[in-house]
Design a protein around this motif. Structure first.
Motif, PDB file in Angstrom:
ATOM      1  N   ARG A   1       0.983  -1.261   0.028  1.00  0.00           N
ATOM      2  CA  ARG A   1      -0.094   0.039   0.019  1.00  0.00           C
ATOM      3  C   ARG A   1       0.762   1.327  -0.099  1.00  0.00           C
ATOM      4  O   ARG A   1       0.332   2.248  -0.438  1.00  0.00           O
ATOM      5  CB  ARG A   1      -1.083  -0.094   1.164  1.00  0.00           C
ATOM      6  CG  ARG A   1      -0.504   0.101   2.548  1.00  0.00           C
ATOM      7  CD  ARG A   1      -1.498   0.133   3.516  1.00  0.00           C
ATOM      8  NE  ARG A   1      -1.087   0.326   4.987  1.00  0.00           N
ATOM      9  CZ  ARG A   1      -1.147  -0.434   6.251  1.00  0.00           C
ATOM     10  NH1 ARG A   1      -1.758  -1.525   6.044  1.00  0.00           N
ATOM     11  NH2 ARG A   1      -0.628   0.062   7.006  1.00  0.00           N
ATOM     12  N   ILE A   2       1.998   1.156   0.392  1.00  0.00           N
ATOM     13  CA  ILE A   2       2.909   2.403   0.444  1.00  0.00           C
ATOM     14  C   ILE A   2       3.240   2.653  -0.928  1.00  0.00           C
ATOM     15  O   ILE A   2       3.965   3.888  -1.243  1.00  0.00           O
ATOM     16  CB  ILE A   2       4.092   2.513   1.357  1.00  0.00           C
ATOM     17  CG1 ILE A   2       5.042   1.282   0.812  1.00  0.00           C
ATOM     18  CG2 ILE A   2       3.803   2.290   2.642  1.00  0.00           C
ATOM     19  CD1 ILE A   2       6.462   1.096   1.722  1.00  0.00           C
ATOM     20  N   THR A   3       3.141   1.999  -1.933  1.00  0.00           N
ATOM     21  CA  THR A   3       3.512   2.157  -3.390  1.00  0.00           C
ATOM     22  C   THR A   3       1.987   2.731  -4.037  1.00  0.00           C
ATOM     23  O   THR A   3       2.135   2.911  -5.214  1.00  0.00           O
ATOM     24  CB  THR A   3       3.839   1.059  -4.216  1.00  0.00           C
ATOM     25  OG1 THR A   3       2.714   0.106  -4.132  1.00  0.00           O
ATOM     26  CG2 THR A   3       5.016   0.278  -3.171  1.00  0.00           C
TER      27      THR A   3
ATOM     28  N   GLU B   1       3.647   1.003   8.253  1.00  0.00           N
ATOM     29  CA  GLU B   1       4.136   1.273   6.658  1.00  0.00           C
ATOM     30  C   GLU B   1       5.406   1.897   6.739  1.00  0.00           C
ATOM     31  O   GLU B   1       6.190   2.368   5.696  1.00  0.00           O
ATOM     32  CB  GLU B   1       3.461   2.576   6.302  1.00  0.00           C
ATOM     33  CG  GLU B   1       1.926   2.147   5.695  1.00  0.00           C
ATOM     34  CD  GLU B   1       0.932   3.148   5.613  1.00  0.00           C
ATOM     35  OE1 GLU B   1       1.290   4.274   5.427  1.00  0.00           O
ATOM     36  OE2 GLU B   1      -0.388   2.835   5.357  1.00  0.00           O
TER      37      GLU B   1
ATOM     38  N   TYR C   1      -0.569  13.125  -6.784  1.00  0.00           N
ATOM     39  CA  TYR C   1       0.362  11.701  -6.789  1.00  0.00           C
ATOM     40  C   TYR C   1      -0.015  11.451  -8.259  1.00  0.00           C
ATOM     41  O   TYR C   1       0.439  10.277  -8.654  1.00  0.00           O
ATOM     42  CB  TYR C   1      -0.278  11.024  -5.765  1.00  0.00           C
ATOM     43  CG  TYR C   1      -1.962  10.635  -5.947  1.00  0.00           C
ATOM     44  CD1 TYR C   1      -2.267   9.499  -6.354  1.00  0.00           C
ATOM     45  CD2 TYR C   1      -3.123  11.585  -5.381  1.00  0.00           C
ATOM     46  CE1 TYR C   1      -3.957   8.993  -6.604  1.00  0.00           C
ATOM     47  CE2 TYR C   1      -4.288  11.155  -5.584  1.00  0.00           C
ATOM     48  CZ  TYR C   1      -4.686   9.961  -6.113  1.00  0.00           C
ATOM     49  OH  TYR C   1      -6.106   9.919  -6.331  1.00  0.00           O
TER      50      TYR C   1
ATOM     51  N   ARG D   1       4.153   7.553   0.558  1.00  0.00           N
ATOM     52  CA  ARG D   1       3.532   7.172  -0.763  1.00  0.00           C
ATOM     53  C   ARG D   1       4.149   7.819  -1.874  1.00  0.00           C
ATOM     54  O   ARG D   1       3.984   7.260  -3.072  1.00  0.00           O
ATOM     55  CB  ARG D   1       2.103   7.189  -0.869  1.00  0.00           C
ATOM     56  CG  ARG D   1       1.484   6.015  -0.032  1.00  0.00           C
ATOM     57  CD  ARG D   1       0.051   6.292   0.511  1.00  0.00           C
ATOM     58  NE  ARG D   1      -0.524   5.245   1.295  1.00  0.00           N
ATOM     59  CZ  ARG D   1      -0.371   4.569   2.363  1.00  0.00           C
ATOM     60  NH1 ARG D   1       0.402   5.701   3.191  1.00  0.00           N
ATOM     61  NH2 ARG D   1      -1.123   3.778   2.779  1.00  0.00           N
TER      62      ARG D   1
END
Lengths: 516, 283
Positions: A55-57, A369, A306, A339
């Motif tokens: 999820r951090i990507t 994370e 993002y 992220r």
């Protein structure tokens, strides 16, 4: 109630409505088949979550919530208390046992309607409410085991309704022929609009930004609250006939006095939030690479940095990000930074873990994370390179002293403990102040020394017909508190406008009808 | 959506747009600006309102194509729409009868000084205007400025039009030849405004500049536009955009304005290459 012919409805029908809250609670019918002892053997269900390393990507939602099976299984854990304390702990008194019973019975439409009677924004509040401090904190099951996952059940019902397209707007009262202006389309403004529209008022929301949602759009990250969810909730408010005018800054484009005067609104609600970032007042704070959390979050959330360059707004994050602060905004800022792909992401907080105001769940998510927490650390200066970019932050170690007026232990600097952390990005997330534009442009509106608008117990300001709530009057609170303030103010506005109507009927010369 | 009812090319990269925005036109005063987001995926950028017509409900903005967003806006034509326009923002220019006032516009900054010169003239001042550009092609609003000024001096860096040299040279000549003016308003690139401040500091001439920091919401929420003025942190969007030139920390602002230079360049090249490809298909 309609449209649930095949479902059993006894529980829903017999649940107390809001009017009977003050009387002794009528005995609630039990519908869950398991014996209380059996219910107490079921462990709390956990939602499916994206793996931390994955999820951090991305910016996709961390928690996938409950599916039908988990939601119903979780409903089985409810003890169906006769005098439910969870409901009292909820700032808007959602009839939690009643919606859980309807969920248990498979009446999803009835269950979500039951929630919406008290809170018109369940898809949002099911995600961002600090349930662990409110309803879930008071849940009787939680005395021995983990409390019921009330928030996750609420979210399931809201998502299920959206997924199946089964939302139907609640019935509207007959038009009162009076109009109300709501300033700000955050959780408070949306709630006031929804409540008053259902009572039969003609409501227009004025929003300064180009999209509706306020802090839900610019502040809370996509991975905690997808913007599509916010848009859908806004659409449900519009479905009540509420009009939303974006790109209108009250205090600049129009003033409160124009709304109440030539534009003919009978009352105004101010829900403009606390959007003005506070800074540390330390040397080097204006170096390039130092951002307010508001700038970072607005760029990434509202402007979709993002997705740069597909979207034009960039966010410049370096190799190492240091976020300063310990609240929910700091947590959002640090996880958002992570992220965007720096090698290292740190969070500095001047007190210890115990004093952090952020939600436990979010602190836990941040740790999963790979965010590095440095407690009892306070910045004293930011140092730059020859081009005016941040290169290091100088800090001081702290120790905890006596509790302050809020009961949190005060941090005291340790002399001679200064040290520096090299970094090329600093994000300041130490709090926000109320936006001052309306206060400066509305004569007679009393404010406090902190710039918040003074309101009484009914949400009324010092000027007749003008009401306020949420962060603009509290300085910095939660989404659910803004919702609660919005509900309170909408009742007060109804009382105020009803009186005006009655005066008009009895021959008063005052004219408050909006001229269309 | 905000209807563009007229466009006019003032110079090869500079476009004037007249946009329907009745609520803004009604409230706008000299010195106010708007935030514009041209497209659904666009950036929000601040642009000074050059003129407004409350009766027609229109405002005028002048844009120089520098990066992607400004290129997109300058390439828009009559009949097209700007996605979002919000305002009027910022504190209006302090206008009163000072006596003699020098109004300086550098490059596209002339578009920003024009409404101020006009307002100062209407307030009874003797207005001496100096407008400068790199070359003849980039000189804009010469006739308009002449119409609101008692005296107009044009300078170009290469001498292709008016006097050869910088606006500061002309300012120095005015001060030497006519004596100290009562006030100076200077708007243009940051190095130019810094240079003007340096000229007027010593003789103690009251000088205002209009700052153009990075900005997003324009209502005091993002803090991106913070500038140091007199050792205090100010937000240009709500405290400005005009400040006492002698109190502004220009070096800090010049550095801050470079914060997004990398990504901005990237966005512009990606966009430019894309449009060139599209153009080829049309051939």
């Amino acid at each position: 109630m309609s449209g649930n012919g095949q479902q059993k409805k006894e529980a829903g029908d017999k649940a107390p409505d809001s009017k009977s809250q003050n009387k002794k609670a009528p005995k609630r019918q039990k519908v869950i088949a398991l014996k209380p002892k059996e219910r107490m053997k079921i462990p709390r269900h956990l939602p499916n979550e994206q793996d931390p390393m994955e999820r951090i990507t991305n910016f996709c939602e961390v928690s996938n919530g409950f599916d039908i099976d988990k939601a119903i299984a979780e409903a089985n854990r409810c003890l169906e208390c006769n005098d439910p304390v969870c409901m009292k702990a909820c700032p808007v008194n959602v009839d939690i046992p009643a919606f859980i019973q309807l969920l248990y019975q498979g009446d999803y439409a009835g269950a979500i309607r039951k929630i919406r009677e008290s809170n018109y924004l369940p898809a949002i509040c099911g995600r961002v409410c600090p349930q662990e401090n409110l309803c879930e904190n008071s849940c009787i099951v939680g005395k021995k085991l983990e409390p019921l996952a009330i928030g996750k059940m609420e979210r399931f019902l809201a998502d299920y309704e959206a997924r199946t397209g089964t939302f139907t707007p609640p019935p509207l009262a007959e038009s009162k022929g009076q109009s109300v202006a709501v300033v700000g389309s955050g959780p408070g403004g949306l709630t006031v609009a929804a409540e008053l529209a259902q009572m039969g008022y003609d409501v227009t929301i004025f929003e300064a930004l180009h999209e509706a949602g306020g802090v839900l759009k610019y502040g809370i990250p996509e991975f905690r609250l997808p913007k599509q969810i916010v848009d859908e909730e806004v659409d449900r408010v519009k479905a009540l006939g509420v009009k939303i005018e974006t790109n209108v800054i009250i205090g600049r484009t129009l003033t409160i006095d124009e709304l109440l005067g030539e534009m003919g609104f009978g009352a105004v609600y101010i829900g403009t939030g606390a959007g003005s970032p506070r800074f540390l007042n330390v040397p080097g704070e204006n170096l390039s690479g130092v951002y307010s959390a508001s700038e970072l979050l607005t760029r990434v959330n509202l402007m979709k940095a993002y997705k740069f360059p597909e979207f034009d707004t960039p966010m410049q994050i370096g190799n190492k990000v240091v976020v300063l602060g310990g609240g929910d905004v700091a947590m959002d800022a640090v996880r958002t930074s992570k992220r965007l792909g720096p090698e290292q992401t740190l969070l500095l907080y001047r007190r210890s873990r115990e004093e952090m105001p952020a939600r436990i769940e979010e602190v836990h998510h941040a740790e999963e994370e790979g965010i590095e927490f440095h407690f009892l650390t306070s910045p004293v200066a930011i140092h730059g390179d020859e081009n005016g970019w941040v290169k290091a932050i100088e800090c001081q170690k702290m120790e905890l002293g006596e509790p302050d007026e809020k009961g949190r232990r005060r941090p005291i600097p340790i002399e001679g403990s200064n040290f520096t952390i090299e970094t090329d990005t600093v994000v300041v997330a130490i709090g926000q102040s109320p936006n001052p534009i309306i206060q400066q442009t509305t004569p007679g509106l009393e404010t406090t020394q902190w710039g918040t608008i003074v309101v009484d117990a009914d949400g009324a300001t010092t000027r007749p017909g003008i009401y306020a709530g949420g962060d603009i009057s509290r300085g910095g609170a939660t989404v659910i508190q803004a919702v609660a303030d919005g509900k309170r103010a909408s009742r007060s506005i109804d009382t105020y406008l009803t009186k005006l109507r009655e005066e008009a009927v009895s021959g008063s010369t005052k004219k408050h009808q909006r001229q269309e | 959506m905000y209807h563009i009812i007229q466009t006019e090319t003032l110079a090869p990269t500079i476009t004037k747009l007249t946009v329907e925005a009745p609520l803004i036109a009604r409230k706008r005063k000299a010195g106010n600006f708007v935030i514009v987001r041209p497209t659904p995926t666009g950036e929000r950028i601040p642009l000074t309102i050059v003129d407004s017509d409350p009766d027609k409900g229109t405002i005028v903005i002048i844009v120089q194509a520098i990066g992607k967003t400004t290129h997109i806006i300058t390439e828009m034509v009559e009949g097209e729409y700007l996605m979002d326009v919000v305002g009027p923002l910022g504190e209006p220019t302090p206008v009163s009868d000072f006596g003699t006032v020098v109004c300086i516009g550098g490059g596209v900054g002339t578009a920003v000084i024009y409404p101020i010169a006009k307002a100062l003239k209407e307030a009874g001042n003797r207005v001496v205007s100096i407008i400068g550009a790199r070359n003849r092609e980039l000189v804009i609003l010469e006739d308009e400025m002449a119409a609101v000024s008692d005296e107009l001096i044009v300078t170009t860096d290469d001498g292709s039009h008016g006097k050869k040299g910088f606006v500061t040279d002309a300012l120095q000549e005015v001060i030497t030849g006519q004596g100290k003016p009562n006030a100076v308003y200077a708007i243009g690139p940051l190095p130019m405004m810094r240079a003007v401040a340096n000229v007027t500091r010593e003789p103690g001439i009251r000088t205002w500049v209009s700052l153009n920091p990075i900005m997003m919401d324009g209502t005091g929420m993002c803090g991106a536009c913070r500038v140091t003025v007199g050792n205090e942190m100010k937000f240009a969007c709500v405290d400005g955009p005009e400040f006492d030139a002698h109190e502004v920390n220009f070096d800090e602002l010049i550095a801050r304005n470079r914060t997004y230079a990398g990504p901005e360049q990237e966005a512009f090249s990606t966009w430019k290459n894309r449009t060139e490809t599209t153009d080829c298909k049309h051939l």
